[in-house]
Design an enzyme around this catalytic site. Structure first.
Site, mmCIF file in Angstrom:
data_model
loop_
_atom_site.group_PDB
_atom_site.id
_atom_site.type_symbol
_atom_site.label_atom_id
_atom_site.label_comp_id
_atom_site.label_asym_id
_atom_site.label_seq_id
_atom_site.Cartn_x
_atom_site.Cartn_y
_atom_site.Cartn_z
ATOM 1 N N LYS A 174 42.448 49.210 28.184
ATOM 2 C CA LYS A 174 43.657 48.385 28.261
ATOM 3 C C LYS A 174 43.313 47.013 28.835
ATOM 4 O O LYS A 174 43.011 46.887 30.012
ATOM 5 C CB LYS A 174 44.702 49.036 29.167
ATOM 6 C CG LYS A 174 46.056 48.379 28.997
ATOM 7 C CD LYS A 174 47.008 48.678 30.122
ATOM 8 C CE LYS A 174 47.061 47.585 31.141
ATOM 9 N NZ LYS A 174 47.443 46.267 30.629
ATOM 10 N N GLY A 227 40.707 44.356 38.911
ATOM 11 C CA GLY A 227 41.998 43.702 39.091
ATOM 12 C C GLY A 227 42.271 43.484 40.561
ATOM 13 O O GLY A 227 41.342 43.447 41.386
ATOM 14 N N THR A 231 46.786 46.669 43.255
ATOM 15 C CA THR A 231 46.800 47.552 42.073
ATOM 16 C C THR A 231 45.724 48.624 42.238
ATOM 17 O O THR A 231 45.954 49.793 41.912
ATOM 18 C CB THR A 231 46.535 46.750 40.782
ATOM 19 O OG1 THR A 231 47.326 45.577 40.791
ATOM 20 C CG2 THR A 231 46.846 47.557 39.551
ATOM 21 N N GLU A 249 36.841 47.334 41.048
ATOM 22 C CA GLU A 249 36.354 45.964 41.305
ATOM 23 C C GLU A 249 37.574 45.117 41.606
ATOM 24 O O GLU A 249 38.368 44.826 40.706
ATOM 25 C CB GLU A 249 35.621 45.422 40.069
ATOM 26 C CG GLU A 249 34.407 46.227 39.648
ATOM 27 C CD GLU A 249 33.272 46.127 40.649
ATOM 28 O OE1 GLU A 249 33.253 45.176 41.447
ATOM 29 O OE2 GLU A 249 32.411 47.015 40.637
ATOM 30 N N GLU A 386 43.859 36.343 49.325
ATOM 31 C CA GLU A 386 43.368 35.753 48.082
ATOM 32 C C GLU A 386 44.484 34.942 47.414
ATOM 33 O O GLU A 386 45.612 35.408 47.292
ATOM 34 C CB GLU A 386 42.922 36.880 47.133
ATOM 35 C CG GLU A 386 42.310 36.377 45.849
ATOM 36 C CD GLU A 386 41.968 37.515 44.873
ATOM 37 O OE1 GLU A 386 42.818 38.378 44.629
ATOM 38 O OE2 GLU A 386 40.835 37.510 44.353
#
Ligand code: NAD
Length: 482
Positions: A174, A227, A231, A249, A386
């Site tokens: 996806k 991502g 998440t 990651e 971030e």
């Protein structure tokens, strides 16, 4: 319709089974330019069933045959490089020059690199000295899930599917719903290059819908995810009770550490590239620039001088070096982060707001000025969270100890770059920084064999080289008494 992004299930390009669509927006214009299949649980069921049906044949293919088919897919990427670069620029807002120089060549390289790995991957054996031998089989898992983000769309999509396929798995992949076009195009060539139906399935749609259904599916044996950290946390929580293999990651808040004995010009130009490449939307971007106090003012002034002259332009113009950020929502998030920095007492050295282009085509686009901020310490939200946009902060340090303290003062641990001519200090500082990767006197130089990944909130596990091949296989020890 033109520009429809369809699912690939069992070798057939098709709309989502529920018949629903999402809008695909061009970030440089803000206009809808296509539709994206909005997949759900039923599409995941169909794709997993196709993968399970294809698995016995695919796992029996010889490594040489898997190598050949991955090379043929890479050939299609090479032949269609211009189309892919334009599609990536249109979908993502990144300069077409960047997509043509980095994203698409790297996607091709990923496929070729793991095509070779299909043949070269090997496993261990252990002899016991009494005639007993253990050998370890490395078996493909079955159907695996690959979920990728929007910042380097085809680059990261291929980085996952290539090792998954090379090691004999069937894949349900996806791409991000924000940038699905190049993964869709790749899927249109699957049959032509000889991938058996069901070996590579590509589903489009929203993370909490189709992504979640992939994570939840009993027969998806592993999830390789790139991502955001939140998440990643949600995926971990859903996957843990099902005992799935997980590779995560995640985000970063990486430091560029500049000592006063560095090659000033090289450090300066690379620090700028590290902060602003791809509009600052690379997980490895150096968004915290730490500079030794003895050269701080000189470095800051030189940086502000160069960054304030950076030109934002139409991503589709081959001369453009800086394009749009990926979406309206992301632009607003970046602008909110700049407002937070102001609220925390930061000084905006340059940029600090929206960029409004003159070209009529770009009036509705999502552009943010490259922004440098100083005057905030490591406890500020701006230096802890971030931002993932064209925003970087400058902080000064007096010595190595303070530099290390600042470099490690976040919850993330993805990467860092260190600038010094002192060889001993370079290695000392590199080993003192708690990140998965450190560059010394360079940034984003990649050897695909090396372990790639982060510590702490930047992720779990490593990709790259045989790390990915190990992730996508299950070791089975066989002990033989001779
Ligand atoms: P995101 O987490 O919003 O989405 C990533 C992917 O996950 C998308 O395909 C999305 O649809 C899907 N997703 C979202 N919710 C899901 C759920 N509940 N279940 C399953 N799938 C779900 O990230 P993004 O905004 O697309 O990308 C930006 C983030 O990615 C940044 O934090 C960046 O640092 C990180 N990133 C990390 C690396 C790395 O290698 N460490 C590389 C690139 C980007």
């Amino acid at each position: 319709m033109e520009n429809d992004v369809l699912n690939l299930i069992n070798g057939t390009l098709q709309p989502a089974l529920g018949g629903e669509w999402l809008e695909n927006v061009e970030p440089a214009t803000g206009a809808v330019y296509g539709r994206i299949a909005r997949s759900g649980v039923d599409d995941v069921e169909a794709a997993v069933a196709a993968g399970r049906a294809a698995f016995p044949e695919w796992r029996a293919w010889s490594p040489a045959d898997r190598r050949a088919v991955l090379h043929r897919l890479a050939d299609k990427v090479a032949e269609n490089a211009a189309l892919l670069a334009e599609s990536e620029a249109r979908d993502n807002g990144k300069p077409v020059s960047l997509a043509a120089a980095v994203d698409i060549p790297r996607a091709e390289q990923n496929l070729r690199f793991y095509a070779s790995a299909a043949e070269q991957f090997a496993s261990e054996s252990h002899t016991m000295g009494d005639g007993t031998v253990n050998y370890t089989l490395r078996k493909p898992l079955g159907v695996v899930g690959c979920i990728s983000p929007w910042n380097l769309p085809l680059y990261l999509f291929t980085w996952k599917i290539a090792p998954a396929l090379a090691s004999g798995n069937c894949v349900v992949a996806k791409p991000s719903e924000v940038t699905p076009m190049t993964a869709y195009l790749l899927g249109t060539w699957a049959k032509e290059v000889g991938l058996p139906d069901g070996v590579l399935n590509i589903l489009h749609g929203l993370g909490p819908e189709v992504g979640q259904a992939m994570v939840d599916h009993h027969h998806v044996r592993a999830i390789s995810f790139t991502g955001g950290s939140s998440t990643g946390a949600a995926i971990s929580a859903a996957a843990a009770p099902k005992f799935k293999k997980l590779s995560l990651e995640l985000g970063g808040k990486n430091a560029t550490v500049v000592f006063d004995d560095c090659d000033f010009d090289a450090a300066l130009s690379t620090a700028i590239r590290a902060a602003f490449a791809n509009q600052g939307q690379i997980c490895l971007c150096g968004s915290r620039i730490l500079v030794q106090d003895t050269i701080y003012e000189r470095f800051r002034d030189a940086m502000v001088n160069k960054v304030s002259r950076m030109r934002i332009g139409d991503p589709m113009d081959p001369e453009t070096k800086m394009g749009a950020v990926v979406s309206r929502a992301h632009r607003d998030k970046v602008l909110a982060a700049i407002a937070t920095a102001r609220g925390e007492g930061g000084t905006i050295l340059c940029g600090g707001g929206r960029h409004q282009p003159r070209e009529p085509r770009l009036q509705g686009g999502f552009f943010v000025q490259p922004t440098l901020i100083e005057g905030l310490d490591h406890t500020c939200v701006t230096n802890r969270e971030e931002i993932f946009g064209p925003v970087a902060t400058l902080q000064s340090f007096s010595d190595e100890r303070e530099a290390l303290g600042l470099a490690n003062a976040t919850k993330y641990g993805l990467s860092a770059s260190v600038w010094t001519r002192d060889l001993q200090r370079a290695h000392r500082v590199a080993s003192g920084i708690d990140t998965g990767m450190v560059w010394i006197n360079c940034w984003l130089v990649r050897d695909l064999r090396t372990p790639f990944g982060g510590t702490r909130q930047s992720g779990v596990g490593r990709e790259g080289g045989y790390n990915s091949m190990r992730f996508f296989t299950e070791p089975q020890n066989v002990c033989v008494k001779l």
